[in-house]
Motif scaffolding. Structure first.
Motif, PDB file in Angstrom:
ATOM      1  N   UNK B   1      25.138  -2.027   6.100  1.00  0.00           N
ATOM      2  CA  UNK B   1      24.657  -1.374   4.888  1.00  0.00           C
ATOM      3  C   UNK B   1      23.153  -1.173   4.979  1.00  0.00           C
ATOM      4  N   UNK B   2      22.706  -0.043   4.401  1.00  0.00           N
ATOM      5  CA  UNK B   2      21.286   0.242   4.411  1.00  0.00           C
ATOM      6  C   UNK B   2      20.577  -0.705   3.455  1.00  0.00           C
ATOM      7  N   UNK B   3      19.412  -1.199   3.856  1.00  0.00           N
ATOM      8  CA  UNK B   3      18.704  -2.114   2.972  1.00  0.00           C
ATOM      9  C   UNK B   3      17.208  -1.996   3.163  1.00  0.00           C
ATOM     10  N   UNK B   4      16.477  -2.415   2.144  1.00  0.00           N
ATOM     11  CA  UNK B   4      15.016  -2.428   2.157  1.00  0.00           C
ATOM     12  C   UNK B   4      14.578  -3.825   1.759  1.00  0.00           C
ATOM     13  N   UNK B   5      13.730  -4.441   2.564  1.00  0.00           N
ATOM     14  CA  UNK B   5      13.274  -5.787   2.277  1.00  0.00           C
ATOM     15  C   UNK B   5      11.762  -5.814   2.117  1.00  0.00           C
ATOM     16  N   UNK B   6      11.324  -6.200   0.951  1.00  0.00           N
ATOM     17  CA  UNK B   6       9.901  -6.458   0.752  1.00  0.00           C
ATOM     18  C   UNK B   6       9.714  -7.955   0.939  1.00  0.00           C
ATOM     19  N   UNK B   7       8.908  -8.299   1.899  1.00  0.00           N
ATOM     20  CA  UNK B   7       8.898  -9.677   2.394  1.00  0.00           C
ATOM     21  C   UNK B   7       8.214 -10.663   1.453  1.00  0.00           C
ATOM     22  N   UNK B   8       7.437 -10.168   0.508  1.00  0.00           N
ATOM     23  CA  UNK B   8       6.738 -11.049  -0.429  1.00  0.00           C
ATOM     24  C   UNK B   8       7.023 -10.586  -1.851  1.00  0.00           C
ATOM     25  N   UNK B   9       7.476 -11.488  -2.708  1.00  0.00           N
ATOM     26  CA  UNK B   9       7.693 -11.108  -4.102  1.00  0.00           C
ATOM     27  C   UNK B   9       6.377 -11.097  -4.872  1.00  0.00           C
ATOM     28  N   UNK B  10       5.395 -11.851  -4.393  1.00  0.00           N
ATOM     29  CA  UNK B  10       4.108 -11.933  -5.073  1.00  0.00           C
ATOM     30  C   UNK B  10       2.998 -12.099  -4.042  1.00  0.00           C
ATOM     31  N   UNK B  11       1.953 -11.288  -4.171  1.00  0.00           N
ATOM     32  CA  UNK B  11       0.777 -11.400  -3.330  1.00  0.00           C
ATOM     33  C   UNK B  11      -0.450 -11.515  -4.224  1.00  0.00           C
ATOM     34  N   UNK B  12      -1.309 -12.465  -3.917  1.00  0.00           N
ATOM     35  CA  UNK B  12      -2.527 -12.655  -4.700  1.00  0.00           C
ATOM     36  C   UNK B  12      -3.732 -12.540  -3.773  1.00  0.00           C
ATOM     37  N   UNK B  13      -4.693 -11.688  -4.141  1.00  0.00           N
ATOM     38  CA  UNK B  13      -5.899 -11.504  -3.348  1.00  0.00           C
ATOM     39  C   UNK B  13      -7.112 -11.543  -4.273  1.00  0.00           C
ATOM     40  N   UNK B  14      -8.266 -11.747  -3.692  1.00  0.00           N
ATOM     41  CA  UNK B  14      -9.507 -11.672  -4.450  1.00  0.00           C
ATOM     42  C   UNK B  14     -10.052 -10.254  -4.394  1.00  0.00           C
ATOM     43  N   UNK B 103      13.173  -1.419  -2.631  1.00  0.00           N
ATOM     44  CA  UNK B 103      12.967  -2.837  -2.424  1.00  0.00           C
ATOM     45  C   UNK B 103      12.878  -3.546  -3.770  1.00  0.00           C
ATOM     46  N   UNK B 104      12.889  -4.861  -3.730  1.00  0.00           N
ATOM     47  CA  UNK B 104      12.868  -5.650  -4.971  1.00  0.00           C
ATOM     48  C   UNK B 104      11.497  -5.679  -5.631  1.00  0.00           C
ATOM     49  N   UNK B 105      10.484  -5.203  -4.915  1.00  0.00           N
ATOM     50  CA  UNK B 105       9.149  -5.132  -5.499  1.00  0.00           C
ATOM     51  C   UNK B 105       8.258  -6.287  -5.082  1.00  0.00           C
ATOM     52  N   UNK B 106       6.953  -6.022  -5.021  1.00  0.00           N
ATOM     53  CA  UNK B 106       5.938  -7.042  -4.776  1.00  0.00           C
ATOM     54  C   UNK B 106       4.907  -6.944  -5.884  1.00  0.00           C
ATOM     55  N   UNK B 107       4.715  -8.057  -6.561  1.00  0.00           N
ATOM     56  CA  UNK B 107       3.695  -8.077  -7.627  1.00  0.00           C
ATOM     57  C   UNK B 107       2.358  -8.462  -7.022  1.00  0.00           C
ATOM     58  N   UNK B 108       1.379  -7.563  -7.179  1.00  0.00           N
ATOM     59  CA  UNK B 108       0.037  -7.811  -6.642  1.00  0.00           C
ATOM     60  C   UNK B 108      -0.868  -8.289  -7.767  1.00  0.00           C
ATOM     61  N   UNK B 109      -1.456  -9.447  -7.558  1.00  0.00           N
ATOM     62  CA  UNK B 109      -2.456  -9.997  -8.481  1.00  0.00           C
ATOM     63  C   UNK B 109      -3.810  -9.917  -7.799  1.00  0.00           C
ATOM     64  N   UNK B 110      -4.836  -9.470  -8.532  1.00  0.00           N
ATOM     65  CA  UNK B 110      -6.185  -9.393  -7.990  1.00  0.00           C
ATOM     66  C   UNK B 110      -7.084 -10.307  -8.814  1.00  0.00           C
TER      67      UNK B 110
END
Lengths: 115, 112
Positions: B1-14, B103-110
């Motif tokens: 089955x075709x799939x998309x994987x976003x490897x991080x659900x949450x990323x936080x950067x400065x 993909x399930x999405x990645x939440x980016x916090x700055x």
């Protein structure tokens, strides 16, 4: 400006009630789509339509119905058969290009909640 | 089955540091690939798209992504994060005109 208008922005449903979400586009796109978004799950396709008077079920069509009587409009009805309707609903449209694979344009969504 | 994987659900950067949001997909051929951004209670906005032209794709707001067929990856980068970049990011793969997988999405916090 061309775009996709979804209304209402917030909607509340009582038990056993059908509700209809509106989606209108003035981009002259042939294809229109409805997605459901739940936290942490990305978007899941409910229904899509490639042309007026024709539509196809997506991955989670049970408990939903659509119509496509006009190119500009693709309303979604959430029926009482949908037991867990609380979600954010997104409408999208895209051209049906000769070479396919055209990106979709999205409305700002309708948030549906149960009373 | 075709799939998309976003490897991080949450990323936080400065603020001012680089951003890397990772995406892998399954496919036996080269599909069309997109990155979308979603701000709270809003729809999705297209950041960039890859459709079998140049493998390094530039998008809006300083974002870019590189298509690597051998790794089946399409990671999103930005050299310097801005506070306004805080949002949810979706990697999307289109296998044909009807089948668009998110993909399930990645939440980016700055952080300031």
């Amino acid at each position: 400006d061309g775009g996709i208008t979804q209304s209402p922005k917030y909607l509340f449903r009582k038990e056993g009630q059908n509700v209809t979400l509106s989606c209108e586009q003035n981009l002259n796109h042939d294809a229109m789509y409805w997605y459901r978004q739940d936290p942490g799950q990305g978007l899941r396709l409910i229904y899509y339509s490639q042309i007026v008077n024709d539509f196809q079920k997506g991955d989670i069509a049970e408990g939903y119905s659509v119509s496509r009587e006009k190119k500009e409009s693709f309303p979604l009805t959430v029926t009482s058969a949908q037991k867990n309707p609380t979600a954010f609903y997104l409408c999208a449209s895209s051209p049906v290009g000769r070479f396919g694979n055209q990106p979709q344009h999205f409305g700002d969504g309708t948030r549906l909640s149960i009373l | 089955a075709q799939s998309v994987t976003q490897l991080d659900s949450h990323v936080s950067v400065s603020e001012g540091t680089p951003v890397l949001l990772r995406c892998n997909y399954s496919s036996s051929y080269s599909p069309s690939l997109f990155w979308y951004v979603q701000h709270p209670n809003k729809g999705l906005q297209l950041l960039l798209k890859y459709t079998s032209a140049a493998t390094l794709v530039k998008g809006i707001n300083g974002f870019e992504a590189e298509f690597k067929k051998s790794e089946t990856s399409f990671h999103l980068t930005k050299p310097s994060a801005h506070m306004s970049d805080a949002a949810e990011y979706f990697c999307v793969v289109m296998y044909n005109n009807n089948d668009m997988r998110f993909g399930a999405g990645t939440r980016l916090t700055v952080k300031p």
